[in-house]
Design an enzyme around this catalytic site. Structure first.
Site, PDB file in Angstrom:
ATOM      1  N   ARG A  37       0.766  -1.154   0.225  1.00 46.42           N
ATOM      2  CA  ARG A  37      -0.362   0.303  -0.022  1.00 46.42           C
ATOM      3  C   ARG A  37       0.957   1.100   0.260  1.00 46.42           C
ATOM      4  O   ARG A  37       1.982   1.303   0.013  1.00 46.42           O
ATOM      5  CB  ARG A  37      -0.673   0.264   1.328  1.00 46.42           C
ATOM      6  CG  ARG A  37      -1.541  -1.192   1.762  1.00 46.42           C
ATOM      7  CD  ARG A  37      -2.535  -1.244   3.323  1.00 46.42           C
ATOM      8  NE  ARG A  37      -2.558  -2.828   3.241  1.00 46.42           N
ATOM      9  CZ  ARG A  37      -3.524  -3.594   3.640  1.00 46.42           C
ATOM     10  NH1 ARG A  37      -4.581  -2.554   3.646  1.00 46.42           N
ATOM     11  NH2 ARG A  37      -3.773  -4.819   3.395  1.00 46.42           N
ATOM     12  N   ASP A  81      -3.740   4.132   3.602  1.00 45.13           N
ATOM     13  CA  ASP A  81      -3.592   2.048   3.264  1.00 45.13           C
ATOM     14  C   ASP A  81      -4.042   1.998   2.866  1.00 45.13           C
ATOM     15  O   ASP A  81      -4.201   0.122   2.804  1.00 45.13           O
ATOM     16  CB  ASP A  81      -3.278   2.372   4.803  1.00 45.13           C
ATOM     17  CG  ASP A  81      -4.819   2.703   5.406  1.00 45.13           C
ATOM     18  OD1 ASP A  81      -4.659   3.903   5.558  1.00 45.13           O
ATOM     19  OD2 ASP A  81      -6.065   1.535   6.437  1.00 45.13           O
TER      20      ASP A  81
END
Length: 468
Positions: free
Chosen positions: A189, A257
């Site tokens: 991520r 995220d």
């Protein structure tokens, strides 16, 4: 855009181990009281050579998490940080999931099998590491609908009910539990890069850049690796933002995220499809400021890309990273034309006319007098097809520009070949549909509406792909 899974033999490749244990923590799955298979993705299982598993074998691997042959011997919880609603949080990571396996698909892509609801990890904080069955059902429905509409999304690979009673503050409790497995290109991520920048781990950051270039963009590392990687991610993230708008989809929580380095949509929480072209429509009841509303999603994704660029300044000069960030707007506009035209089933007619038609579509839909699903269904191939409940709307002034312009556009080959386009109503996935499906499962353990909806969505996807 419309990727068809190619059958392939099972090809394990636990590449994450190349990064080393500074990127993850070994974990163990929870020992669930029961494992009842509720969904297995027989569309995508052949693409990674797992279609021949019996239901018992499937449940052993994706409910009990017995390791797949020659793959990760122990699951790993990935480490990352991230901005959550623009507030930096260094206390997150895989809190109720882990990376279970990695393998190659029929195109040679490295894919992950990751979990949701598989138990506690070092990053669970005060959470129980579990997933509600309703949350799992909702994720299956979201990924199936987005895939059918042509968006790049994780594929819900498996859903297993686990026999626990969970307490939740935001839904009636106790509620049933489940564990979900998703198939996607990468679980790395933007927040993975942010964590390394936060701790100023330059060597590990460089290692991660090389890993992503090699495995996800099939390029060799080099001194300009950070700038090339950012350019790739910006291009794919612009496409993701366009996919969301064309689908009428609101993710709900576009934190850094939750943005994968390959820009596949994943990690579905309070998602919704907006019935109308309403830029202020939000999915999360706690998004009081509308930060991640329908119309602000491109802005939110661009902001997350800025956080990636800031992380990469540990390795590259900011001036070398700026051009990629600056290209986002133009890339998004071009991708939005492609995504909307694919859903409409028309061929591009030149940049100027394409842009004019895009504006006309948005102008008409912004009056919120016709549902998004109905509009694209009625005008498939660029021509009105038979009577519609929205005929008076299309004759009104707000659609006059669209009506004039669309006549100059040709249908895409095969755009109307599928019998779906002769149905009376378009297939949709609004909150009422989802709640009705869950109600039957919750009250009567009746999974037939769930299964019927997946079949209907996949049929619609076949119809859209026929003209892509």
């Amino acid at each position: 855009m419309f990727r068809t899974p190619l059958p392939a033999p099972y090809a394990p490749e636990p590449a994450i181990l190349q990064l080393g244990d500074a990127f993850y923590d070994p974990v163990a799955a929870a020992d669930f009281p029961r494992t009842i298979l509720r969904f297995r993705n027989d569309r995508w299982a052949p693409a990674v050579g797992l279609d021949r598993l019996s239901d018992e074998e499937w449940t052993a691997h994706f409910g009990r998490f017995a390791p797949l042959p020659d793959n990760l011997a122990t699951p790993v919880a990935l480490r990352y940080h991230g901005h959550q609603f623009r507030v930096y949080n260094p206390d997150i990571g895989d809190g109720r999931g882990f990376l279970f396996a990695q393998l190659r698909d029929g195109e040679g892509r490295l894919l992950d099998l990751g979990t949701k609801g598989s138990g506690q990890t070092p990053y669970s904080r005060f959470g129980d590491g579990r997933l509600t069955l309703k949350g799992g059902v909702r994720e299956v429905l979201a990924t199936e609908m987005l895939e059918a509409l042509g968006a790049e999304t994780s594929k819900t690979f498996s859903l297993v009910e686990t026999g626990e009673a969970l307490e939740r503050n935001d839904e009636p409790s106790p509620t049933r539990s489940a564990v979900l497995v998703r198939l996607q290109h990468s679980h790395i991520r933007i927040g993975t890069f942010q964590r390394l920048a936060f701790f100023e781990e330059r060597e590990n950051l460089a290692r991660l850049v090389d890993y992503c270039l090699r495995h996800y963009y099939r390029e060799e590392p080099g001194e300009d690796g950070p700038t090339r990687l950012l350019a790739h991610v910006v291009r794919e993230a612009a496409r993701l933002a366009a996919d969301y708008i064309a689908a009428g989809f609101v993710h709900g929580v576009l934190n850094s995220d939750n943005i994968a380095i390959t820009a596949e949509s994943f990690d579905y929480g309070p998602w919704r499809f907006t019935p109308y072209w309403d830029g202020h429509f939000t999915a999360a009841y706690f998004d009081h400021a509308g930060l991640y509303s329908f119309g602000r999603q491109p802005e939110a994704i661009h902001w997350d890309l800025l956080q990636l660029a800031r992380s990469l300044t540990l390795l590259a000069d900011a001036d070398s990273l700026s051009p990629a960030l600056d290209s986002f707007r133009d890339r998004f506009q071009a991708a939005l034309v492609r995504s909307l035209f694919a859903r409409l089933g028309v061929r591009p007619a030149g940049e100027e006319r394409d842009s004019a038609l895009l504006v006309a579509i948005e102008t008409g839909l912004a009056r919120q007098s016709v549902a998004i699903d109905r509009f694209f269904f009625d005008w498939r191939g660029g021509r009105r097809r038979g009577p519609s409940p929205a005929d008076q709307v299309y004759a009104a002034e707000e659609f006059a520009g669209f009506g004039r312009l669309i006549a100059d556009f040709e249908p895409a080959p095969g755009a109307l070949d599928h019998p779906y386009w002769s149905d009376a109503e378009p297939c949709s996935m609004h909150i009422e549909d989802v709640e009705a499906i869950w109600s039957r499962i919750d009250q009567a353990d009746d999974w037939s509406p769930f299964e019927a909806k997946i079949a209907a969505v996949r049929r619609m996807g076949e119809a859209i792909r026929a003209g892509a």
